[in-house]
Design a protein around this motif. Structure first.
Motif, mmCIF file in Angstrom:
data_model
loop_
_atom_site.group_PDB
_atom_site.id
_atom_site.type_symbol
_atom_site.label_atom_id
_atom_site.label_comp_id
_atom_site.label_asym_id
_atom_site.label_seq_id
_atom_site.Cartn_x
_atom_site.Cartn_y
_atom_site.Cartn_z
ATOM 1 N N TYR A 35 0.873 -1.176 0.000
ATOM 2 C CA TYR A 35 0.000 0.000 0.000
ATOM 3 C C TYR A 35 0.906 1.221 0.000
ATOM 4 O O TYR A 35 1.695 1.415 0.925
ATOM 5 N N VAL A 36 0.820 2.045 -1.047
ATOM 6 C CA VAL A 36 1.693 3.212 -1.191
ATOM 7 C C VAL A 36 0.965 4.532 -0.939
ATOM 8 O O VAL A 36 1.528 5.596 -1.153
ATOM 9 N N GLY A 37 -0.266 4.456 -0.495
ATOM 10 C CA GLY A 37 -1.042 5.663 -0.234
ATOM 11 C C GLY A 37 -0.777 6.215 1.154
ATOM 12 O O GLY A 37 0.039 5.681 1.914
ATOM 13 N N PRO A 38 -1.477 7.288 1.487
ATOM 14 C CA PRO A 38 -1.329 7.866 2.829
ATOM 15 C C PRO A 38 -1.927 6.928 3.878
ATOM 16 O O PRO A 38 -2.839 6.162 3.580
ATOM 17 N N SER A 39 -1.402 6.983 5.077
ATOM 18 C CA SER A 39 -1.915 6.131 6.148
ATOM 19 C C SER A 39 -3.377 6.441 6.421
ATOM 20 O O SER A 39 -3.789 7.599 6.436
ATOM 21 N N ILE A 40 -4.154 5.380 6.624
ATOM 22 C CA ILE A 40 -5.569 5.500 6.950
ATOM 23 C C ILE A 40 -5.749 4.806 8.296
ATOM 24 O O ILE A 40 -5.567 3.582 8.391
ATOM 25 N N ARG A 41 -6.066 5.570 9.296
ATOM 26 C CA ARG A 41 -6.175 5.039 10.654
ATOM 27 C C ARG A 41 -7.112 3.830 10.699
ATOM 28 O O ARG A 41 -8.230 3.881 10.215
ATOM 29 N N LEU A 49 3.282 -4.065 3.589
ATOM 30 C CA LEU A 49 3.321 -5.165 2.633
ATOM 31 C C LEU A 49 2.255 -6.193 2.999
ATOM 32 O O LEU A 49 2.046 -6.484 4.179
ATOM 33 N N TYR A 50 1.616 -6.752 1.978
ATOM 34 C CA TYR A 50 0.592 -7.771 2.188
ATOM 35 C C TYR A 50 0.943 -8.998 1.351
ATOM 36 O O TYR A 50 1.121 -8.899 0.140
ATOM 37 N N ARG A 51 1.043 -10.137 2.025
ATOM 38 C CA ARG A 51 1.252 -11.412 1.342
ATOM 39 C C ARG A 51 0.018 -12.262 1.582
ATOM 40 O O ARG A 51 -0.630 -12.147 2.612
ATOM 41 N N ASN A 52 -0.294 -13.114 0.627
ATOM 42 C CA ASN A 52 -1.435 -14.031 0.772
ATOM 43 C C ASN A 52 -2.756 -13.299 0.946
ATOM 44 O O ASN A 52 -3.584 -13.681 1.764
ATOM 45 N N GLY A 53 -2.942 -12.225 0.226
ATOM 46 C CA GLY A 53 -4.218 -11.519 0.240
ATOM 47 C C GLY A 53 -4.220 -10.270 1.092
ATOM 48 O O GLY A 53 -3.252 -9.958 1.783
ATOM 49 N N LEU A 54 -5.316 -9.566 1.001
ATOM 50 C CA LEU A 54 -5.492 -8.305 1.719
ATOM 51 C C LEU A 54 -6.407 -8.514 2.917
ATOM 52 O O LEU A 54 -7.316 -9.343 2.875
ATOM 53 N N PRO A 55 -6.206 -7.742 3.980
ATOM 54 C CA PRO A 55 -7.111 -7.854 5.132
ATOM 55 C C PRO A 55 -8.514 -7.352 4.770
ATOM 56 O O PRO A 55 -8.673 -6.488 3.901
ATOM 57 N N GLY A 69 -7.770 1.326 -3.678
ATOM 58 C CA GLY A 69 -7.332 0.126 -4.391
ATOM 59 C C GLY A 69 -6.262 0.415 -5.426
ATOM 60 O O GLY A 69 -5.390 -0.417 -5.673
ATOM 61 N N GLY A 70 -6.310 1.578 -6.019
ATOM 62 C CA GLY A 70 -5.297 1.961 -6.996
ATOM 63 C C GLY A 70 -3.939 2.199 -6.376
ATOM 64 O O GLY A 70 -2.925 2.253 -7.076
ATOM 65 N N LEU A 71 -3.911 2.341 -5.059
ATOM 66 C CA LEU A 71 -2.651 2.590 -4.355
ATOM 67 C C LEU A 71 -2.077 1.310 -3.750
ATOM 68 O O LEU A 71 -1.106 1.347 -3.005
ATOM 69 N N VAL A 75 4.767 -5.525 -5.626
ATOM 70 C CA VAL A 75 6.136 -5.103 -5.351
ATOM 71 C C VAL A 75 6.991 -5.146 -6.610
ATOM 72 O O VAL A 75 7.960 -4.402 -6.716
ATOM 73 N N SER A 76 6.603 -5.946 -7.580
ATOM 74 C CA SER A 76 7.338 -5.981 -8.847
ATOM 75 C C SER A 76 7.216 -4.663 -9.606
ATOM 76 O O SER A 76 8.048 -4.352 -10.451
ATOM 77 N N ALA A 77 6.199 -3.866 -9.289
ATOM 78 C CA ALA A 77 5.993 -2.574 -9.949
ATOM 79 C C ALA A 77 6.247 -1.407 -8.996
ATOM 80 O O ALA A 77 5.868 -0.271 -9.287
ATOM 81 N N LEU A 78 6.893 -1.683 -7.874
ATOM 82 C CA LEU A 78 7.064 -0.659 -6.848
ATOM 83 C C LEU A 78 7.916 0.519 -7.310
ATOM 84 O O LEU A 78 7.578 1.669 -7.049
ATOM 85 N N ALA A 79 9.000 0.264 -8.004
ATOM 86 C CA ALA A 79 9.873 1.354 -8.459
ATOM 87 C C ALA A 79 9.113 2.306 -9.377
ATOM 88 O O ALA A 79 9.203 3.536 -9.233
ATOM 89 N N ALA A 80 8.352 1.760 -10.293
ATOM 90 C CA ALA A 80 7.561 2.597 -11.210
ATOM 91 C C ALA A 80 6.499 3.375 -10.444
ATOM 92 O O ALA A 80 6.236 4.541 -10.734
ATOM 93 N N ALA A 81 5.896 2.730 -9.458
ATOM 94 C CA ALA A 81 4.863 3.397 -8.653
ATOM 95 C C ALA A 81 5.463 4.565 -7.876
ATOM 96 O O ALA A 81 4.855 5.638 -7.795
ATOM 97 N N GLN A 82 6.648 4.383 -7.333
ATOM 98 C CA GLN A 82 7.285 5.470 -6.589
ATOM 99 C C GLN A 82 7.637 6.641 -7.502
ATOM 100 O O GLN A 82 7.515 7.793 -7.102
ATOM 101 N N ARG A 83 8.049 6.337 -8.725
ATOM 102 C CA ARG A 83 8.319 7.422 -9.688
ATOM 103 C C ARG A 83 7.034 8.180 -10.003
ATOM 104 O O ARG A 83 7.027 9.404 -10.083
ATOM 105 N N GLN A 84 5.935 7.440 -10.178
ATOM 106 C CA GLN A 84 4.652 8.092 -10.462
ATOM 107 C C GLN A 84 4.209 8.964 -9.296
ATOM 108 O O GLN A 84 3.691 10.060 -9.507
ATOM 109 N N LEU A 85 4.391 8.471 -8.079
ATOM 110 C CA LEU A 85 3.991 9.256 -6.908
ATOM 111 C C LEU A 85 4.766 10.560 -6.827
ATOM 112 O O LEU A 85 4.247 11.573 -6.356
ATOM 113 N N ALA A 86 5.995 10.551 -7.303
ATOM 114 C CA ALA A 86 6.832 11.746 -7.262
ATOM 115 C C ALA A 86 6.558 12.697 -8.427
ATOM 116 O O ALA A 86 7.066 13.818 -8.443
ATOM 117 N N THR A 87 5.733 12.259 -9.379
ATOM 118 C CA THR A 87 5.428 13.077 -10.555
ATOM 119 C C THR A 87 4.048 13.719 -10.389
ATOM 120 O O THR A 87 3.033 13.027 -10.450
#
Length: 102
Positions: A35-41, A49-55, A69-71, A75-87
């Motif tokens: 999850y690369v979005g802002p923290s949600i209390r 990181l989530y393995r074996n599904g989402l809570p 969900g878009g956030l 992890v295989s696309a994490l580098a690209a996602a971080q670049r997008q977040l910075a753009t």
């Protein structure tokens, strides 16, 4: 006038990209995602990181606010996602702003 049109086209493209679908449940069950979005209390913290599904709590939040969900990115696309977040104006940056503002 052309600058305004270019800006409108850029915004339209960002909105189109922002409609990106969340990670399908079957994929989320197979691959580790982050999850690369802002923290949600009570739901998710940035960088979790989530393995074996989402809570269930995160799945419910994704149904309530599809931008969350878009956030959730593989992890295989994490580098690209971080670049997008910075753009500014990129699809993930727009989604991040939507989630943060709500």
């Amino acid at each position: 006038m052309s600058e305004i049109r270019k800006e409108e086209e850029k915004r339209a493209e960002a909105k189109k990209e922002a409609r990106a679908k969340p990670v399908p449940k079957k994929e989320a069950d197979r691959e580790t995602v982050m999850y690369v979005g802002p923290s949600i209390r009570g739901v998710a913290c940035t960088g979790t990181l989530y393995r074996n599904g989402l809570p269930e709590v995160l799945k419910r939040e994704m149904e309530r606010r599809p931008a969350v969900g878009g956030l959730v990115v593989p992890v295989s696309a994490l580098a690209a996602a971080q670049r997008q977040l910075a753009t500014p104006g990129s699809a993930l940056a727009v989604l991040y702003g939507k989630v943060r503002s709500n």
